[in-house]
Scaffold this active site. Structure first.
Site, PDB file in Angstrom:
ATOM      1  N   HIS A  46      95.778 -48.884 -68.583  1.00 28.37           N
ATOM      2  CA  HIS A  46      96.589 -48.641 -69.786  1.00 28.37           C
ATOM      3  C   HIS A  46      95.825 -49.131 -71.011  1.00 28.37           C
ATOM      4  O   HIS A  46      95.593 -50.327 -71.157  1.00 28.37           O
ATOM      5  CB  HIS A  46      97.918 -49.401 -69.630  1.00 28.37           C
ATOM      6  CG  HIS A  46      98.915 -49.128 -70.714  1.00 28.37           C
ATOM      7  ND1 HIS A  46     100.207 -49.582 -70.646  1.00 28.37           N
ATOM      8  CD2 HIS A  46      98.821 -48.455 -71.890  1.00 28.37           C
ATOM      9  CE1 HIS A  46     100.863 -49.198 -71.732  1.00 28.37           C
ATOM     10  NE2 HIS A  46     100.032 -48.520 -72.508  1.00 28.37           N
ATOM     11  N   ARG A  48      96.107 -49.981 -74.491  1.00 23.37           N
ATOM     12  CA  ARG A  48      97.166 -50.232 -75.471  1.00 23.37           C
ATOM     13  C   ARG A  48      96.607 -50.239 -76.888  1.00 23.37           C
ATOM     14  O   ARG A  48      95.434 -50.538 -77.096  1.00 23.37           O
ATOM     15  CB  ARG A  48      97.820 -51.593 -75.201  1.00 23.37           C
ATOM     16  CG  ARG A  48      98.806 -51.552 -74.071  1.00 23.37           C
ATOM     17  CD  ARG A  48      99.453 -52.909 -73.867  1.00 23.37           C
ATOM     18  NE  ARG A  48     100.551 -52.799 -72.929  1.00 23.37           N
ATOM     19  CZ  ARG A  48     101.805 -52.546 -73.281  1.00 23.37           C
ATOM     20  NH1 ARG A  48     102.145 -52.422 -74.555  1.00 23.37           N
ATOM     21  NH2 ARG A  48     102.742 -52.444 -72.370  1.00 23.37           N
ATOM     22  N   THR A 104     105.527 -52.274 -70.328  1.00 30.33           N
ATOM     23  CA  THR A 104     106.254 -51.058 -70.695  1.00 30.33           C
ATOM     24  C   THR A 104     107.718 -51.206 -70.276  1.00 30.33           C
ATOM     25  O   THR A 104     108.021 -51.320 -69.097  1.00 30.33           O
ATOM     26  CB  THR A 104     105.613 -49.827 -70.001  1.00 30.33           C
ATOM     27  OG1 THR A 104     104.201 -49.924 -70.161  1.00 30.33           O
ATOM     28  CG2 THR A 104     106.100 -48.536 -70.595  1.00 30.33           C
ATOM     29  N   HIS A 194     105.915 -49.216 -61.434  1.00 29.34           N
ATOM     30  CA  HIS A 194     106.291 -50.340 -62.289  1.00 29.34           C
ATOM     31  C   HIS A 194     107.083 -51.378 -61.507  1.00 29.34           C
ATOM     32  O   HIS A 194     108.170 -51.094 -60.998  1.00 29.34           O
ATOM     33  CB  HIS A 194     107.085 -49.942 -63.537  1.00 29.34           C
ATOM     34  CG  HIS A 194     106.824 -50.899 -64.684  1.00 29.34           C
ATOM     35  ND1 HIS A 194     107.374 -52.150 -64.726  1.00 29.34           N
ATOM     36  CD2 HIS A 194     106.027 -50.808 -65.764  1.00 29.34           C
ATOM     37  CE1 HIS A 194     106.947 -52.776 -65.799  1.00 29.34           C
ATOM     38  NE2 HIS A 194     106.109 -51.989 -66.459  1.00 29.34           N
TER      39      HIS A 194
END
Ligand code: PXP
Length: 251
Positions: A46, A48, A104, A194
């Site tokens: 990820h 960011r 997230t 997740h």
């Protein structure tokens, strides 16, 4: 009979530890190599806006040095779109991003965000990058993803994983099961991820229409105690048993 379930290993938190000392160790690219050897089917990272874990250089190196498919998680911003088009990962997973969140926090609002998401999905698709949308297990969001032409959705498993074992967790699992069935029924490839850990993964892996799980934080944490190779192998084994116990027994 259900197909094989792929495991994408998210290496963000190797970079989190590296960045705590602003140095080069531990190296997320080395973790990706290890993950490949341990049986991961893909690497997820990820990027960011604030680069709090993975950085631009990591993405470049992962693309150059790792043979596994790279799944780049990113917000649907102009900056991230340009980076994705420049590095051309195998896949992009579009996620919502708030600067202040620890991780997230929820799925994308695909229904309310069509105007922003539509052109990003189209451009990535035109470049041959497989696009997935990270969403709550909500049929309305899945229908909107389909209408926008996204080929894949990733169901947010966070709320299921957060609930302690009991009726509330069961209810959240049923929501995931219904959403995964709905995704397949409307022609979407369905992933999930997740917050998954050894304890929560089996019930999700058993959902027959899921084709990929993306797992990071727990594996990197567990690697501190048993090593990354062993942590990934154990997760893979739990996924395989849950998906097809008879085949595992026979092998
Ligand atoms: N999938 C998506 C879309 C994510 O944003 C994350 C976290 O970066 C994961 C999967 C992996 O979650 P976890 O690190 O909790 O396993």
């Amino acid at each position: 009979m259900t197909g094989r379930l792929r495991l994408g290993v998210n290496i963000d938190h190797v970079a989190t530890i590296r960045n705590a000392r602003a140095g080069r160790h531990p190296d997320p690219v080395r973790a990706a190599r290890l993950a490949a050897a341990a049986g991961a089917d893909g690497i997820t990272a990820h990027l960011r806006e604030d680069r709090r874990h993975i950085g631009d250089q990591d993405i470049e190196q992962l693309r150059r040095e790792i043979d596994l498919p790279l799944n780049l998680e990113m917000a649907a911003t102009d900056e991230m779109l340009a980076i994705a088009l420049a590095h051309h990962p195998h896949a992009v997973c579009l996620v919502p991003e708030k600067r202040t969140e620890v991780t997230t926090e929820g799925g994308l609002d695909v229904v309310g965000g069509r105007a922003r998401l539509g052109p990003v999905i189209t451009e990535l698709g035109r470049a041959g990058i497989r696009v997935s949308l990270f969403v709550e297990p909500d049929p309305e969001q899945l229908d909107a993803a389909r209408q926008l032409g996204a080929p894949v959705v990733e169901l947010h498993t966070g709320s299921y994983c957060e609930a302690p074992p009991g009726p509330e967790r069961d209810r959240r699992l049923e929501r995931l099961q219904r959403a995964a069935a709905h995704a397949a029924a409307i022609g979407l490839e369905c992933h999930a991820g997740h917050g998954l850990c050894y304890e929560t993964v089996a019930a999700v892996a058993a959902i027959p229409t899921l084709v990929e799980l993306n797992i990071g934080h727990f594996l990197i944490g567990e690697a501190i105690f048993i090593g990354l190779d062993a942590a990934i192998r154990r997760m893979r084994a739990l996924m395989s048993v849950a998906r097809d116990p008879v085949a595992v027994f026979r092998s």
